[in-house]
Scaffold this motif. Structure first.
Motif, mmCIF file in Angstrom:
data_model
loop_
_atom_site.group_PDB
_atom_site.id
_atom_site.type_symbol
_atom_site.label_atom_id
_atom_site.label_comp_id
_atom_site.label_asym_id
_atom_site.label_seq_id
_atom_site.Cartn_x
_atom_site.Cartn_y
_atom_site.Cartn_z
ATOM 1 N N ALA A 345 0.818 -1.213 0.000
ATOM 2 C CA ALA A 345 0.000 0.000 0.000
ATOM 3 C C ALA A 345 0.849 1.259 0.000
ATOM 4 N N LEU A 346 2.089 1.140 0.433
ATOM 5 C CA LEU A 346 2.979 2.302 0.415
ATOM 6 C C LEU A 346 3.462 2.635 -0.983
ATOM 7 N N GLY A 347 3.231 1.723 -1.955
ATOM 8 C CA GLY A 347 3.644 1.985 -3.325
ATOM 9 C C GLY A 347 5.138 1.889 -3.544
ATOM 10 N N ILE A 348 5.778 0.943 -2.889
ATOM 11 C CA ILE A 348 7.233 0.817 -2.987
ATOM 12 C C ILE A 348 7.575 -0.425 -3.802
ATOM 13 N N GLY A 349 8.791 -0.455 -4.327
ATOM 14 C CA GLY A 349 9.250 -1.575 -5.110
ATOM 15 C C GLY A 349 10.014 -2.577 -4.266
ATOM 16 N N PRO A 350 10.442 -3.677 -4.886
ATOM 17 C CA PRO A 350 11.153 -4.722 -4.128
ATOM 18 C C PRO A 350 12.443 -4.227 -3.490
ATOM 19 N N ARG A 351 13.164 -3.340 -4.168
ATOM 20 C CA ARG A 351 14.435 -2.858 -3.618
ATOM 21 C C ARG A 351 14.213 -2.106 -2.307
ATOM 22 N N ASP A 352 13.218 -1.203 -2.296
ATOM 23 C CA ASP A 352 12.924 -0.460 -1.073
ATOM 24 C C ASP A 352 12.311 -1.362 -0.015
ATOM 25 N N LEU A 353 11.567 -2.382 -0.455
ATOM 26 C CA LEU A 353 10.969 -3.313 0.497
ATOM 27 C C LEU A 353 12.040 -4.088 1.253
ATOM 28 N N ILE A 354 13.124 -4.403 0.578
ATOM 29 C CA ILE A 354 14.245 -5.089 1.243
ATOM 30 C C ILE A 354 14.809 -4.220 2.350
ATOM 31 N N SER A 355 15.024 -2.953 2.060
ATOM 32 C CA SER A 355 15.556 -2.038 3.075
ATOM 33 C C SER A 355 14.590 -1.878 4.240
ATOM 34 N N ILE A 356 13.278 -1.846 3.952
ATOM 35 C CA ILE A 356 12.289 -1.694 5.023
ATOM 36 C C ILE A 356 12.286 -2.922 5.927
ATOM 37 N N LEU A 357 12.330 -4.111 5.330
ATOM 38 C CA LEU A 357 12.350 -5.336 6.140
ATOM 39 C C LEU A 357 13.592 -5.398 7.014
ATOM 40 N N GLN A 358 14.728 -4.999 6.480
ATOM 41 C CA GLN A 358 15.947 -4.995 7.274
ATOM 42 C C GLN A 358 15.866 -3.970 8.398
ATOM 43 N N ALA A 359 15.242 -2.830 8.119
ATOM 44 C CA ALA A 359 15.091 -1.824 9.168
ATOM 45 C C ALA A 359 14.129 -2.289 10.253
ATOM 46 N N ILE A 360 13.037 -2.979 9.865
ATOM 47 C CA ILE A 360 12.105 -3.513 10.863
ATOM 48 C C ILE A 360 12.796 -4.567 11.723
ATOM 49 N N LYS A 361 13.620 -5.394 11.088
ATOM 50 C CA LYS A 361 14.357 -6.408 11.848
ATOM 51 C C LYS A 361 15.337 -5.746 12.808
ATOM 52 N N ALA A 362 16.006 -4.680 12.369
ATOM 53 C CA ALA A 362 16.958 -3.982 13.238
ATOM 54 C C ALA A 362 16.260 -3.336 14.429
ATOM 55 N N SER A 363 14.996 -2.937 14.255
ATOM 56 C CA SER A 363 14.259 -2.332 15.361
ATOM 57 C C SER A 363 13.729 -3.368 16.350
ATOM 58 N N GLY A 364 13.852 -4.664 16.003
ATOM 59 C CA GLY A 364 13.367 -5.719 16.881
ATOM 60 C C GLY A 364 11.900 -6.027 16.715
ATOM 61 N N ALA A 365 11.235 -5.463 15.700
ATOM 62 C CA ALA A 365 9.808 -5.672 15.521
ATOM 63 C C ALA A 365 9.490 -6.845 14.610
ATOM 64 N N LEU A 366 10.467 -7.347 13.865
ATOM 65 C CA LEU A 366 10.239 -8.474 12.966
ATOM 66 C C LEU A 366 10.619 -9.765 13.671
ATOM 67 N N GLN A 367 9.646 -10.624 13.917
ATOM 68 C CA GLN A 367 9.873 -11.873 14.635
ATOM 69 C C GLN A 367 10.197 -12.980 13.634
ATOM 70 N N ALA A 368 11.341 -12.863 13.003
ATOM 71 C CA ALA A 368 11.784 -13.842 12.012
ATOM 72 C C ALA A 368 13.262 -13.614 11.732
ATOM 73 N N ASP A 369 13.889 -14.632 11.176
ATOM 74 C CA ASP A 369 15.280 -14.519 10.748
ATOM 75 C C ASP A 369 15.333 -14.002 9.324
ATOM 76 N N ILE A 370 16.305 -13.150 9.039
ATOM 77 C CA ILE A 370 16.520 -12.641 7.699
ATOM 78 C C ILE A 370 17.773 -13.298 7.136
ATOM 79 N N GLU A 371 17.630 -13.936 5.990
ATOM 80 C CA GLU A 371 18.748 -14.593 5.318
ATOM 81 C C GLU A 371 18.973 -13.917 3.982
ATOM 82 N N VAL A 372 20.156 -13.338 3.804
ATOM 83 C CA VAL A 372 20.492 -12.624 2.577
ATOM 84 C C VAL A 372 21.318 -13.558 1.709
ATOM 85 N N MET A 373 20.835 -13.815 0.513
ATOM 86 C CA MET A 373 21.530 -14.714 -0.414
ATOM 87 C C MET A 373 22.641 -13.967 -1.143
#
Length: 373
Positions: A345-373
């Motif tokens: 709904a924010l109208g963002i692309g996959p590249r920006d979505l990657i940065s957002i997910l990493q930022a959410i994980k850094a804030s401690g709000a994402l309850q999952a592991d992030i694996e970067v290939m």
């Protein structure tokens, strides 16, 4: 009154069915797809050989001394002495031959082999692999390969142009190797089997052991660690392991997995598991975009003057700070679908979505592991 009682009886019979149909569907998988039996695995084979019959696209012997030495050694074993002679042939190439030896492979059966150029050959098109022993990790030969190569790619060139499609220096020989030695594994003599999970997990290993015990009617299986389930062979299956494995591998189990987000930054691919959860967090996204447009104009002098025609640069700048993007609130405990819908709904692309997910994980709000290939 009788009709009303009959209707209530029918409703009471249909209610459990409706509740069952309305419940969440379980993703059941066979034990066969979740685990494999230790000892029943493939083994890698490798060999060094020579491909002959190339149409001038082979190795340059001066640039590939190992090819020249191999040819000289092969010819000497065949009774031809080439020591000290000048060799200029370009119709052969040194190659590496690889294959996979399947479990329970018997002598005389055939397997496919892959042939890859080792020197500076341009193409292996039309080549024939000479007899090549294939060795395992213990240094013993388990198969012998030979045959004509099938090449998927090709290369053509002229004096000023060249075209290459696929990989012409890599080929395959279907049924090109004959197994000469078997790997001993006496399955029917095993008293205990170990099931190795392809995706180690505590819950999955426990569920597999429970399913086997329920089927056997006794405590014959036990999870020893997240990747292994030990199965004691019951007396009625002694000497008939095929029957035991056939029945065990068809049991249905619901696998469990760790909540994980897999990110491939090179291609912008994001894969999220169903158990990914997010705590309450606010997300805003906005990029500063600067657009520079060059529109040069021509300036001409007045008639009958001594001036010169010149090009006058004209530059237009546009700055977009992304002020339309607002702060979005992601509520606590949202599901994967709600998370994706909210971020889209924010109208963002996959590249920006990657940065957002990493930022959410850094804030401690994402309850999952992030694996970067």
């Amino acid at each position: 009154m009788r009709l009303r009682l009959l209707a209530l009886a029918c409703l009471s019979c249909l209610l459990p069915v409706l509740l069952l149909a309305a419940g969440p569907a379980l993703a059941l998988s066979r034990v066969k797809d979740l685990a494999s039996v230790e000892g029943m695995r493939t083994n890698q084979l490798i060999g060094y050989g020579i491909v002959v019959g190339l149409n001038g696209t082979g190795d340059t012997l001066n640039n590939a001394p190992f090819t020249k030495q191999s040819v000289q050694a092969m010819l000497e074993r065949l009774g031809v002495n080439t020591r000290g002679a000048v060799m200029r042939t370009a119709n052969l190439a040194a190659v590496m031959v690889t294959a996979n030896l399947p479990p329970f492979a018997a002598q005389g059966t055939r397997i496919d082999v892959t042939v890859s150029s080792l020197g500076d050959a341009k193409s292996l098109q039309g080549g024939t692999l000479l007899v090549t022993p294939l060795l395992a990790a213990d240094g013993e030969a388990y198969a012998v390969a030979q045959g004509s190569l099938a090449i998927a790619g090709f290369q053509a060139e002229g004096d000023a142009a060249k075209i290459t499609r696929g990989v012409p220096t890599n080929g395959r020989i279907a049924n090109g190797a004959v197994i000469e030695r078997e790997i001993a594994f006496k399955l029917n003599e095993q008293k205990c089997l170990r099931l190795s999970l392809r995706n180690p997990d505590f819950t999955t290993s426990k569920r597999i052991a429970a399913a086997i015990n329920d089927f056997m009617g006794a405590d014959t299986a036990e999870p020893t660690d997240p990747s292994t389930v030990t199965l004691q062979v019951p007396p009625r299956y002694q000497g008939n392991m095929i029957r035991l494995l056939t029945e065990v591998e068809q049991l249905k189990v619901e696998p469990d997995q760790t909540a994980r987000v897999v990110i491939d930054e090179r291609s912008g691919i994001i894969v999220m598991g169903r158990d990914v959860r997010v705590s309450t967090v606010a997300v805003a996204q906005g990029n500063l975009t600067v657009t520079i447009t060059e529109q040069p104009q021509v300036s001409q002098p007045a008639p009958f003057s001594n001036g010169e025609t010149v090009v006058v640069p004209r530059t237009a700048l546009k700055v977009d700070a992304g002020e339309k993007n607002k702060l979005a609130l992601v509520k606590e405990g949202v599901t994967l679908r709600e998370l994706v819908d909210g971020l889209n709904a924010l109208g963002i692309g996959p590249r920006d979505l990657i940065s957002i997910l990493q930022a959410i994980k850094a804030s401690g709000a994402l309850q999952a592991d992030i694996e970067v290939m």
